[in-house]
Each structure stands twice: as C-alpha cells, then as structure tokens.
Design an enzyme around this catalytic site. Structure first.
Site, PDB file in Angstrom:
ATOM      1  N   LYS A  16       0.823  -1.211   0.000  1.00 19.41           N
ATOM      2  CA  LYS A  16       0.000   0.000   0.000  1.00 19.41           C
ATOM      3  C   LYS A  16       0.859   1.263   0.000  1.00 19.41           C
ATOM      4  O   LYS A  16       0.601   2.194  -0.755  1.00 19.41           O
ATOM      5  CB  LYS A  16      -0.875  -0.033   1.253  1.00 19.41           C
ATOM      6  CG  LYS A  16      -2.078   0.848   1.246  1.00 19.41           C
ATOM      7  CD  LYS A  16      -3.116   0.324   2.237  1.00 19.41           C
ATOM      8  CE  LYS A  16      -2.546  -0.053   3.594  1.00 19.41           C
ATOM      9  NZ  LYS A  16      -2.657   1.025   4.597  1.00 19.41           N
ATOM     10  N   ARG A  91     -10.033   4.125   9.392  1.00 18.22           N
ATOM     11  CA  ARG A  91      -9.809   2.756   9.834  1.00 18.22           C
ATOM     12  C   ARG A  91     -11.104   2.096  10.295  1.00 18.22           C
ATOM     13  O   ARG A  91     -11.160   0.885  10.442  1.00 18.22           O
ATOM     14  CB  ARG A  91      -8.821   2.727  11.007  1.00 18.22           C
ATOM     15  CG  ARG A  91      -7.376   2.732  10.575  1.00 18.22           C
ATOM     16  CD  ARG A  91      -6.492   2.324  11.751  1.00 18.22           C
ATOM     17  NE  ARG A  91      -5.135   2.820  11.588  1.00 18.22           N
ATOM     18  CZ  ARG A  91      -4.240   2.255  10.777  1.00 18.22           C
ATOM     19  NH1 ARG A  91      -4.559   1.186  10.088  1.00 18.22           N
ATOM     20  NH2 ARG A  91      -3.040   2.768  10.673  1.00 18.22           N
ATOM     21  N   ARG A 130      11.051 -11.999   6.150  1.00 24.26           N
ATOM     22  CA  ARG A 130      12.042 -10.945   6.422  1.00 24.26           C
ATOM     23  C   ARG A 130      13.020 -11.364   7.508  1.00 24.26           C
ATOM     24  O   ARG A 130      12.653 -11.979   8.496  1.00 24.26           O
ATOM     25  CB  ARG A 130      11.315  -9.662   6.866  1.00 24.26           C
ATOM     26  CG  ARG A 130      10.608  -8.994   5.727  1.00 24.26           C
ATOM     27  CD  ARG A 130      10.462  -7.517   5.966  1.00 24.26           C
ATOM     28  NE  ARG A 130       9.575  -7.231   7.083  1.00 24.26           N
ATOM     29  CZ  ARG A 130       8.780  -6.162   7.112  1.00 24.26           C
ATOM     30  NH1 ARG A 130       8.754  -5.318   6.118  1.00 24.26           N
ATOM     31  NH2 ARG A 130       8.018  -5.951   8.163  1.00 24.26           N
ATOM     32  N   ARG A 163      12.350 -10.542  13.429  1.00 24.20           N
ATOM     33  CA  ARG A 163      11.805  -9.608  14.418  1.00 24.20           C
ATOM     34  C   ARG A 163      10.463 -10.139  14.914  1.00 24.20           C
ATOM     35  O   ARG A 163       9.750 -10.821  14.186  1.00 24.20           O
ATOM     36  CB  ARG A 163      11.585  -8.233  13.799  1.00 24.20           C
ATOM     37  CG  ARG A 163      12.856  -7.439  13.505  1.00 24.20           C
ATOM     38  CD  ARG A 163      12.470  -6.037  13.093  1.00 24.20           C
ATOM     39  NE  ARG A 163      11.189  -6.092  12.352  1.00 24.20           N
ATOM     40  CZ  ARG A 163      10.351  -5.086  12.227  1.00 24.20           C
ATOM     41  NH1 ARG A 163      10.624  -3.930  12.763  1.00 24.20           N
ATOM     42  NH2 ARG A 163       9.220  -5.221  11.551  1.00 24.20           N
ATOM     43  N   ARG A 174      -2.174  -9.757  13.502  1.00 24.92           N
ATOM     44  CA  ARG A 174      -2.377  -8.445  12.887  1.00 24.92           C
ATOM     45  C   ARG A 174      -3.403  -8.542  11.771  1.00 24.92           C
ATOM     46  O   ARG A 174      -4.232  -7.658  11.589  1.00 24.92           O
ATOM     47  CB  ARG A 174      -1.052  -7.911  12.314  1.00 24.92           C
ATOM     48  CG  ARG A 174      -0.143  -7.311  13.360  1.00 24.92           C
ATOM     49  CD  ARG A 174       1.252  -7.114  12.826  1.00 24.92           C
ATOM     50  NE  ARG A 174       1.345  -5.998  11.880  1.00 24.92           N
ATOM     51  CZ  ARG A 174       2.386  -5.821  11.061  1.00 24.92           C
ATOM     52  NH1 ARG A 174       3.377  -6.686  11.057  1.00 24.92           N
ATOM     53  NH2 ARG A 174       2.426  -4.797  10.259  1.00 24.92           N
TER      54      ARG A 174
END
Ligand SMILES: [Zn+2]
Length: 224
Positions: A16, A91, A130, A163, A174
């Site tokens: 995004k 949101r 990642r 992480r 999430r």
C-alpha cells in the site's frame, strides 16, 4: 480536471505504501499517511496535535473526532485542491462517515476507495520471510532478497533474526485485527459505490498499471 480524492485500503504487506508513493508521482497528488500527519501535528504543537498527544500519553486511542480534524487540515490545503491520497485513514466505519461529512462540508467527495487485495498466506510469505540484522537493522528476505550466507548480514556481518513483528503468529494476529476492522469499511465503500478492488498479489509495476488504468476509466466515466 476532476479531483482525485483517494483512500487506500489493504493489509500490512500489501504494498500500500509503495503504491501510494507511486500514485503521488503519477498524479502529482499529496500523499497523506495518517501516522505522519499525527506525528507532525504533535511535533508542531497544533491544537489538535496537543489534544491527540494527551490521549496518546495516556495510552488511549485518539478519538475519531480528533482524527478527522487532523485529516481535514491537510485535505483542505491548496496542495490538495486537485485531490489527495489517504493511507491509514479511515480505519473504522465511524471514521469513514465522519470523513464523508467533512468532504461534504468542503463541497467535495471521495473518488475511490482502492482496496489492494492480498491473501493472508501471501502476507505471511512476504512479511514472514524478512530477516533483520541485529546490529544495524539491515533487512533481507529469504525468498526475494536472500543474504549470501544464511543468518548473516551481507553488509555488516551481524547475525540476522526474525523480528517479533515478522513472526507468523504475530502476522496472523495483525491480519485478524485488520479483517475485523477493515471488512465493515469495505462494505461501507461498496454500498456507496466507490470501492475498487485491485489484485495486490502481482508485482508492484503491474499493480500500479492497474490502479492507473482504473483511475483513468473513473475519470472518463465522470466526464460522460
Ligand atoms: Zn547489518
């Protein structure tokens, strides 16, 4: 020229931000990421920034009325006269309604809410791959940008780690929150007829082409 007042929607890892920046260049529109606006208002010590800070200092969510006020300010600037790109706001449906009311007051309306769709599995693949070096924070991706040696940073030689934010279970959480909050918003914009879905699983250039084509069509329809 008609205005392009855009809202970007999409899960974390949907690209995004990248698409927002591309659109900013393509159409020469200001790109307003909510987090940046909030931080700038707090830093500049505006009335609303001060109000927002009080909530944040208490660990509370900044209420919709304050958020809408914060967004209304840049949206009303002359730089946004031909349009703008909003990322991270609204949101919630309440925020979307408040934004519509604000736009009406300005005698304007949103042109499109662009939903960049990426499956949950693809998000986990993108974010979960990642690897971040513990020393300097250099970022690699086991699939898209692999380090020469597993678990070692090519740049500074430090150890690479996953992480917490990039752990699959955290990403899934999430995503759950995202779906919970965003789906009503998607329905809201679907009902108002401005929702545009874009397949975000393709490569960024392709996604950008499709969004531009979609916006060109939108403008042609407006002119008819
Ligand atoms: Zn490093």
């Amino acid at each position: 020229m008609s205005e392009l007042n855009l809202v970007l929607l999409g899960p974390p890892g949907s690209g995004k931000g990248t698409q927002g920046e591309r659109l900013q260049e393509d159409f020469r529109l200001p790109y307003y990421a909510t987090g940046d606006i909030l931080r700038a208002a707090v830093r500049d010590g505006t009335d609303l920034g001060g109000e927002a800070k009080e909530y944040m200092d208490r660990g509370d969510l900044v209420p919709d009325t304050v958020m809408v006020g914060l967004i209304a300010e840049p949206v009303s600037r002359s730089e946004a006269a031909d349009g703008f790109i909003l990322d991270g706001f609204p949101r919630t449906t309440a925020q979307a309604e408040a934004l519509d009311t604000k736009m009406e007051e300005l005698d304007r309306a949103l042109s499109a809410a662009i939903l960049i769709e990426v499956s949950d599995d693809e998000v986990v693949r993108r974010l979960g791959g990642r690897r971040t070096c513990i020393k300097e924070g250099h970022i690699f991706h086991i699939e898209f940008d692999p380090p020469k040696n597993d678990d070692i940073c090519d740049i500074c030689g430090a150890r690479l780690e996953i992480r917490d934010d990039d752990k699959p279970e955290v990403i899934r959480n999430r995503l759950e929150t995202y779906h919970e909050k965003t789906e009503p918003l998607v329905s809201y914009y679907e009902r108002s007829g401005i929702l545009r879905r874009v397949d975000g699983s393709r490569d960024p250039d392709d996604v950008n082409d499709r969004i531009r084509a979609m916006l060109a069509t939108l403008r042609m329809e407006e002119e008819l």
